[in-house]
Design a protein around this motif. Structure first.
Motif, PDB file in Angstrom:
ATOM      1  N   GLY A   1       1.010  -1.080   0.255  1.00 45.68           N
ATOM      2  CA  GLY A   1      -0.167  -0.560   0.149  1.00 45.68           C
ATOM      3  C   GLY A   1       0.880   1.270  -0.113  1.00 45.68           C
ATOM      4  N   LEU A   2       1.784   1.384   0.829  1.00 43.47           N
ATOM      5  CA  LEU A   2       3.095   1.978   1.252  1.00 43.47           C
ATOM      6  C   LEU A   2       3.712   3.184   0.068  1.00 43.47           C
ATOM      7  CD1 LEU A   2       4.465   4.512   2.807  1.00 43.47           C
ATOM      8  CD2 LEU A   2       6.012   2.791   2.919  1.00 43.47           C
ATOM      9  N   LYS A   3       3.917   1.748  -0.992  1.00 44.95           N
ATOM     10  CA  LYS A   3       4.668   1.384  -2.420  1.00 44.95           C
ATOM     11  C   LYS A   3       3.777   2.166  -3.589  1.00 44.95           C
ATOM     12  CE  LYS A   3       8.543  -1.828  -1.341  1.00 44.95           C
ATOM     13  NZ  LYS A   3       8.589  -3.252  -2.140  1.00 44.95           N
ATOM     14  N   HIS A   4       2.562   2.468  -3.191  1.00 40.42           N
ATOM     15  CA  HIS A   4       1.594   2.416  -4.463  1.00 40.42           C
ATOM     16  C   HIS A   4       1.722   3.788  -4.426  1.00 40.42           C
ATOM     17  CE1 HIS A   4       0.971  -0.793  -6.564  1.00 40.42           C
ATOM     18  NE2 HIS A   4       0.629  -1.420  -5.554  1.00 40.42           N
ATOM     19  N   PHE A   5       1.014   4.313  -2.819  1.00 36.62           N
ATOM     20  CA  PHE A   5       0.960   6.409  -2.638  1.00 36.62           C
ATOM     21  C   PHE A   5       2.284   6.895  -3.292  1.00 36.62           C
ATOM     22  CE2 PHE A   5      -2.481   4.840   0.146  1.00 36.62           C
ATOM     23  CZ  PHE A   5      -2.810   5.140  -0.686  1.00 36.62           C
ATOM     24  N   GLN A   6       3.878   5.625  -2.889  1.00 38.69           N
ATOM     25  CA  GLN A   6       5.047   6.843  -3.805  1.00 38.69           C
ATOM     26  C   GLN A   6       5.599   6.456  -4.895  1.00 38.69           C
ATOM     27  OE1 GLN A   6       7.807   7.585  -0.872  1.00 38.69           O
ATOM     28  NE2 GLN A   6       8.395   8.843  -2.758  1.00 38.69           N
ATOM     29  N   ALA A   7       4.456   5.664  -5.218  1.00 38.27           N
ATOM     30  CA  ALA A   7       5.262   5.054  -6.411  1.00 38.27           C
ATOM     31  C   ALA A   7       3.855   6.911  -7.705  1.00 38.27           C
ATOM     32  CB  ALA A   7       4.788   4.773  -7.606  1.00 38.27           C
ATOM     33  N   ALA A   8       3.202   7.415  -6.878  1.00 38.00           N
ATOM     34  CA  ALA A   8       2.298   8.244  -7.814  1.00 38.00           C
ATOM     35  C   ALA A   8       2.676   9.356  -7.579  1.00 38.00           C
ATOM     36  CB  ALA A   8       0.743   8.193  -6.979  1.00 38.00           C
ATOM     37  N   TYR A   9       3.568   9.611  -6.165  1.00 39.96           N
ATOM     38  CA  TYR A   9       4.216  10.248  -5.957  1.00 39.96           C
ATOM     39  C   TYR A   9       5.180  10.693  -6.758  1.00 39.96           C
ATOM     40  CZ  TYR A   9       7.281  13.993  -3.307  1.00 39.96           C
ATOM     41  OH  TYR A   9       7.696  15.549  -2.774  1.00 39.96           O
ATOM     42  N   ASP A  10       5.891  10.050  -7.213  1.00 35.94           N
ATOM     43  CA  ASP A  10       7.089   9.589  -7.741  1.00 35.94           C
ATOM     44  C   ASP A  10       7.236  10.673  -9.108  1.00 35.94           C
ATOM     45  OD1 ASP A  10       9.031   9.374  -5.511  1.00 35.94           O
ATOM     46  OD2 ASP A  10       8.557   7.135  -5.827  1.00 35.94           O
ATOM     47  N   ALA A  11       5.665   9.635 -10.105  1.00 35.57           N
ATOM     48  CA  ALA A  11       5.498   9.780 -10.806  1.00 35.57           C
ATOM     49  C   ALA A  11       5.440  10.846 -11.424  1.00 35.57           C
ATOM     50  CB  ALA A  11       4.037   8.169 -11.547  1.00 35.57           C
TER      51      ALA A  11
ATOM     52  N   LEU B   1      -6.616   4.693  -5.533  1.00 31.76           N
ATOM     53  CA  LEU B   1      -6.444   5.630  -4.928  1.00 31.76           C
ATOM     54  C   LEU B   1      -5.716   6.592  -5.857  1.00 31.76           C
ATOM     55  CD1 LEU B   1      -7.812   4.888  -0.993  1.00 31.76           C
ATOM     56  CD2 LEU B   1      -9.390   6.015  -2.789  1.00 31.76           C
ATOM     57  N   ALA B   2      -4.064   6.320  -5.305  1.00 29.88           N
ATOM     58  CA  ALA B   2      -3.202   7.056  -5.060  1.00 29.88           C
ATOM     59  C   ALA B   2      -3.039   7.579  -6.831  1.00 29.88           C
ATOM     60  CB  ALA B   2      -1.871   5.788  -5.173  1.00 29.88           C
ATOM     61  N   ALA B   3      -3.449   6.417  -8.118  1.00 26.74           N
ATOM     62  CA  ALA B   3      -3.259   6.717  -8.808  1.00 26.74           C
ATOM     63  C   ALA B   3      -4.323   8.090  -9.697  1.00 26.74           C
ATOM     64  CB  ALA B   3      -3.744   5.361  -9.922  1.00 26.74           C
ATOM     65  N   ALA B   4      -5.275   7.996  -8.504  1.00 26.43           N
ATOM     66  CA  ALA B   4      -7.218   9.296  -9.442  1.00 26.43           C
ATOM     67  C   ALA B   4      -6.662  10.763  -9.006  1.00 26.43           C
ATOM     68  CB  ALA B   4      -7.964   8.561  -8.256  1.00 26.43           C
ATOM     69  N   PHE B   5      -5.571   9.835  -7.480  1.00 26.59           N
ATOM     70  CA  PHE B   5      -5.880  11.815  -7.099  1.00 26.59           C
ATOM     71  C   PHE B   5      -4.630  12.610  -7.469  1.00 26.59           C
ATOM     72  CE2 PHE B   5      -6.406  10.064  -2.534  1.00 26.59           C
ATOM     73  CZ  PHE B   5      -7.804  10.090  -2.534  1.00 26.59           C
ATOM     74  N   ALA B   6      -3.633  11.423  -8.207  1.00 20.11           N
ATOM     75  CA  ALA B   6      -2.982  12.361  -8.497  1.00 20.11           C
ATOM     76  C   ALA B   6      -3.256  12.925 -10.017  1.00 20.11           C
ATOM     77  CB  ALA B   6      -1.723  10.988  -8.919  1.00 20.11           C
TER      78      ALA B   6
ATOM     79  N   GLY C   1      -1.343   3.775 -13.963  1.00 20.54           N
ATOM     80  CA  GLY C   1      -1.901   3.956 -13.509  1.00 20.54           C
ATOM     81  C   GLY C   1      -3.076   5.287 -13.554  1.00 20.54           C
ATOM     82  N   ILE C   2      -2.073   6.048 -13.283  1.00 18.72           N
ATOM     83  CA  ILE C   2      -2.750   7.944 -13.981  1.00 18.72           C
ATOM     84  C   ILE C   2      -3.212   8.171 -15.028  1.00 18.72           C
ATOM     85  CG2 ILE C   2      -1.767  10.545 -13.719  1.00 18.72           C
ATOM     86  CD1 ILE C   2       0.536   9.397 -11.975  1.00 18.72           C
TER      87      ILE C   2
ATOM     88  N   ILE D   1      -1.875  19.486 -26.805  1.00 17.21           N
ATOM     89  CA  ILE D   1      -3.021  17.726 -25.861  1.00 17.21           C
ATOM     90  C   ILE D   1      -3.038  18.610 -25.013  1.00 17.21           C
ATOM     91  CG2 ILE D   1      -2.403  15.417 -26.343  1.00 17.21           C
ATOM     92  CD1 ILE D   1      -1.010  16.171 -28.794  1.00 17.21           C
ATOM     93  N   VAL D   2      -3.860  18.069 -23.996  1.00 12.98           N
ATOM     94  CA  VAL D   2      -4.053  18.068 -22.739  1.00 12.98           C
ATOM     95  C   VAL D   2      -4.926  16.817 -22.062  1.00 12.98           C
ATOM     96  CG1 VAL D   2      -5.252  19.712 -20.663  1.00 12.98           C
ATOM     97  CG2 VAL D   2      -4.462  20.869 -22.955  1.00 12.98           C
ATOM     98  N   LYS D   3      -4.026  16.079 -21.016  1.00 13.58           N
ATOM     99  CA  LYS D   3      -5.063  15.330 -20.383  1.00 13.58           C
ATOM    100  C   LYS D   3      -5.367  16.013 -18.716  1.00 13.58           C
ATOM    101  CE  LYS D   3      -1.187  11.996 -22.429  1.00 13.58           C
ATOM    102  NZ  LYS D   3      -0.171  11.182 -21.524  1.00 13.58           N
ATOM    103  N   GLU D   4      -6.728  15.430 -18.958  1.00 14.48           N
ATOM    104  CA  GLU D   4      -7.167  15.901 -17.899  1.00 14.48           C
ATOM    105  C   GLU D   4      -8.420  14.823 -17.241  1.00 14.48           C
ATOM    106  OE1 GLU D   4      -9.241  18.992 -19.246  1.00 14.48           O
ATOM    107  OE2 GLU D   4     -11.089  18.158 -19.628  1.00 14.48           O
ATOM    108  N   ALA D   5      -8.446  14.781 -15.375  1.00 12.41           N
ATOM    109  CA  ALA D   5      -9.312  13.826 -14.846  1.00 12.41           C
ATOM    110  C   ALA D   5     -10.647  13.722 -15.481  1.00 12.41           C
ATOM    111  CB  ALA D   5      -9.281  14.742 -13.688  1.00 12.41           C
TER     112      ALA D   5
END
Length: 475
Positions: A107-117, A157-162, A460-461, A132-136
């Motif tokens: 779980g921790l690694k996924h939040f960190q991976a999204a942060y790093d991405a 969750l990490a990907a969606a938040f990012a 994931g993002i 070209i724009v990528k938006e939520a």
């Protein structure tokens, strides 16, 4: 008793509209140890509305703000380490050491991976005078399974938040408490109101209305193919985007030049990890014909070393199956293996000796398995190994791909050219060579009936984004 009968909606814990609850059972003791709200359509409506109201503002938050939010989540997550370990050991029955080293860490690694991405992720690209724009994508509905209560929730969750997408999460009603702690973590980390909403309940009461809701733009689901098909059918009615991570029947292919002792250890680990309740479990073990007897002897010896028992004990390696229903399903598959003519080498029906209470299954090895047998074609979700022999590399590839699934594959040996050929030939979203680590920045997802889309890291993002082309932006 852990009684959490409220839903987390729009930044606050509120009473569920249904007034009903669901008991949560400890699979190691078969005793109820808590209860959660049994959500309904009204709960879903409130949660989706809260997410919808903040969608535009959250979508337009600077990337730096979303990254900073993820950073705060990481620190708050670390502060709740022991709580997460304790609750996963109770609700899933995973051994306490695995709760720490596997579930908590993933779980921790996924939040960190999204942060790093987000350090390098490009949300905009210029092409001449155009942009070209990528938006939520909008409000995302997340439905997660019981077998990895932090991993499967955190990666979505990490990907969606990012990406900037607000969410409504429905975790499994069998393992809901890790998600409740995540809600508390997000509250502590200052996630804006409405960005994260948690609605507990079952599939019929929460999952279905979430899939049907007209203001939900995307459904991200991990679980069985049957449920995934229903979610996709509901989502198709108003053309929601769908991301699915479904089942697997992954091959573990042993080359004839492999170190047999090491290969056996790896093969057994791929079967008993998380009590076999892993979608990527390497449960079809493909062995060269001339190594069959030697492999089986060593595999039985290695399986006998696996310590099954009380998940609260540090020496325990394998805990119980998550529920009585799942335990009975595993027993049914073992019986089918026997009935269809596979040779029972180790384990079998019933509980391990000395374990009378709890949904404990025997780690099991079948030999003389034909790839068309039920135990070789259907996902058992228990610690059951099916050993299949092959004559040459081409036959191994044919057997490996002769399945409706394509989530993962494992190849073990020394000949690099053969290993590379196998890795490129297996129809699966992930192939792991020998003991190579699988880092969270690699995409994860399946071929064929193992799913649609990819998760983890920057891939994931991407799942939570729409692409917009603006012509003449720089004119």
């Amino acid at each position: 008793m852990r009684n959490y009968t409220k839903q987390y909606i729009n930044g606050a814990w509120v009473e569920s509209e249904s007034g009903k609850t669901i008991d949560v059972v400890n699979p190691a003791t078969e005793e109820v140890f808590g209860c959660i709200a049994k959500g309904n359509q009204a709960d879903v409506d409130k949660a989706v509305q809260a997410a919808k109201e903040v969608y535009v503002s959250f979508r337009h938050t600077p990337v730096e703000e979303r990254q900073a939010m993820l950073g705060r989540i990481i620190e708050a997550y670390k502060a709740r380490k022991q709580d997460l370990i304790d609750v996963m050991t109770l609700e899933l029955g995973t051994p306490v050491t695995k709760s720490e080293k596997v579930h908590y860490e993933m779980g921790l690694k996924h939040f960190q991976a999204a942060y790093d991405a987000l350090e390098t992720f490009e949300f905009e690209e210029r092409r001449g005078d155009n942009l070209i724009v990528k938006e939520a994508i909008g409000v995302a509905g997340l439905v997660t399974p019981w077998n990895f209560p932090t991993n499967q929730t955190s990666l979505k969750l990490a990907a969606a938040f990012a990406a900037g997408a607000p969410v409504v999460l429905k975790p499994s009603e069998m393992t809901p408490f890790a998600a409740i702690i995540l809600a508390e973590i997000f509250d502590e980390a200052g996630v804006p109101k409405g960005v994260f909403n948690l609605v507990n309940g079952d599939g019929e009461g929460v999952g279905t209305p979430l899939s049907q809701h007209p203001d939900v733009r995307m459904m991200s689901f991990t679980g069985s193919g049957g449920t995934g098909s229903k979610i996709m059918a509901e989502a198709s009615k108003d053309f929601k985007k769908v991301s699915l991570e479904l089942g697997g029947k992954s091959p573990f292919i042993l080359l004839d030049d492999a170190d047999l002792d090491e290969a056996v250890q790896a093969a057994v680990a791929k079967v008993v990890n998380n009590t076999g309740q892993v979608c990527t479990a390497g449960t079809r073990t493909l062995v060269p014909e001339h190594l069959k007897d030697a492999f089986l002897e060593k595999a039985a010896t290695e399986m006998a070393k696996v310590k099954v028992g009380d998940p609260q004990l540090s020496e325990t390696e394998v805990g119980p199956i998550v529920s009585e229903k799942q335990y009975n399903q595993v027993q049914t598959y073992i019986q089918k293996g026997i009935d269809e003519g596979a040779a029972l080498v180790y384990g079998g029906l019933g509980k391990p000796e000395g374990l009378t209470t709890g949904y404990f299954a025997k780690p099991t090895i079948f030999a003389d398995v034909d790839n068309q047998m039920t135990i070789a074609q259907e996902e058992i979700f228990g610690p059951v190994m099916s050993v299949i022999t092959y004559k040459n590399l081409d036959e191994a590839i044919q057997i490996a791909n002769d399945t409706k699934y394509g989530l993962a594959g494992y190849v073990y040996g020394k000949d690099h050219e053969k290993l590379k050929k196998l890795a490129r030939s297996i129809e699966a979203g992930t192939v792991i060579i020998n003991k190579a680590p699988r880092t969270p920045d690699l995409p994860f997802g399946g071929y064929k009936q193992s799913g649609i889309g990819r998760e983890w890291g920057d891939y994931g993002i991407e799942e939570f984004l729409e692409v917009k082309a603006i012509a003449g932006f720089y004119q």
